[in-house]
Design a protein around this motif. Structure first.
Motif, mmCIF file in Angstrom:
data_model
loop_
_atom_site.group_PDB
_atom_site.id
_atom_site.type_symbol
_atom_site.label_atom_id
_atom_site.label_comp_id
_atom_site.label_asym_id
_atom_site.label_seq_id
_atom_site.Cartn_x
_atom_site.Cartn_y
_atom_site.Cartn_z
ATOM 1 N N PHE A 134 -12.606 2.529 5.191
ATOM 2 C CA PHE A 134 -12.892 1.269 4.524
ATOM 3 C C PHE A 134 -13.791 1.565 3.340
ATOM 4 O O PHE A 134 -14.810 2.241 3.479
ATOM 5 N N PHE A 135 -13.403 1.087 2.171
ATOM 6 C CA PHE A 135 -14.211 1.177 0.960
ATOM 7 C C PHE A 135 -14.746 -0.229 0.742
ATOM 8 O O PHE A 135 -13.960 -1.162 0.527
ATOM 9 N N GLN A 158 -7.726 2.305 3.831
ATOM 10 C CA GLN A 158 -6.827 3.449 3.698
ATOM 11 C C GLN A 158 -6.528 3.960 5.092
ATOM 12 O O GLN A 158 -7.443 4.314 5.834
ATOM 13 N N VAL A 159 -5.249 4.009 5.426
ATOM 14 C CA VAL A 159 -4.848 4.543 6.728
ATOM 15 C C VAL A 159 -4.869 6.057 6.646
ATOM 16 O O VAL A 159 -4.248 6.654 5.772
ATOM 17 N N MET A 206 0.857 -1.184 0.000
ATOM 18 C CA MET A 206 0.000 0.000 0.000
ATOM 19 C C MET A 206 0.893 1.232 0.000
ATOM 20 O O MET A 206 1.800 1.327 0.794
ATOM 21 N N MET A 207 0.619 2.165 -0.905
ATOM 22 C CA MET A 207 1.403 3.391 -0.905
ATOM 23 C C MET A 207 0.895 4.326 0.189
ATOM 24 O O MET A 207 -0.265 4.259 0.585
ATOM 25 N N CYS A 208 1.777 5.165 0.677
ATOM 26 C CA CYS A 208 1.432 6.075 1.767
ATOM 27 C C CYS A 208 0.262 6.960 1.349
ATOM 28 O O CYS A 208 0.317 7.645 0.327
ATOM 29 N N GLY A 209 -0.804 6.933 2.122
ATOM 30 C CA GLY A 209 -1.982 7.733 1.841
ATOM 31 C C GLY A 209 -2.929 7.116 0.832
ATOM 32 O O GLY A 209 -4.052 7.555 0.686
#
Length: 98
Positions: free
Chosen positions: A53-54, A46-47, A1-4
């Motif tokens: 949560f999607f 997504q943090v 997961m990429m940041c953001g």
């Protein structure tokens, strides 16, 4: 997961179904209808300052909707928040940020 960014799409788990169940009444109230089914099928996370949560939810027949639900940090002790949702989605519509 990429940041953001959001995670890869994953199959829904019991925890994700529980999150969907907790916002179901709010979605049904906003849509002014009851869904014959409300089954989470897949999700992305997504943090943020907590977690978005999607969630792709099957609502019966060939109907799907996408939910964005925010979960605050545990120490904040706040309930889940239905941030947004999209109707008229299909089985193959990709979960994207909305």
């Amino acid at each position: 997961m990429m940041c953001g960014g959001t995670s890869a799409t994953k199959p829904a788990t019991a925890e994700i179904q529980e999150i969907a169940d907790k916002v179901r009444c709010e979605v049904e109230a906003k849509e002014n209808k009851r869904f014959p089914e409300f089954k989470a099928v897949e999700y992305k996370s997504q943090v943020v300052a907590g977690m978005n949560f999607f969630i792709k939810v099957h609502t019966g027949d060939d109907n799907f909707m996408h939910l964005r639900v925010f979960q605050s940090l545990p120490h904040e002790n706040k309930p889940l928040t239905l941030s947004n949702y999209q109707t008229n989605k299909g089985k193959h519509d990709e979960l994207t940020f909305f």
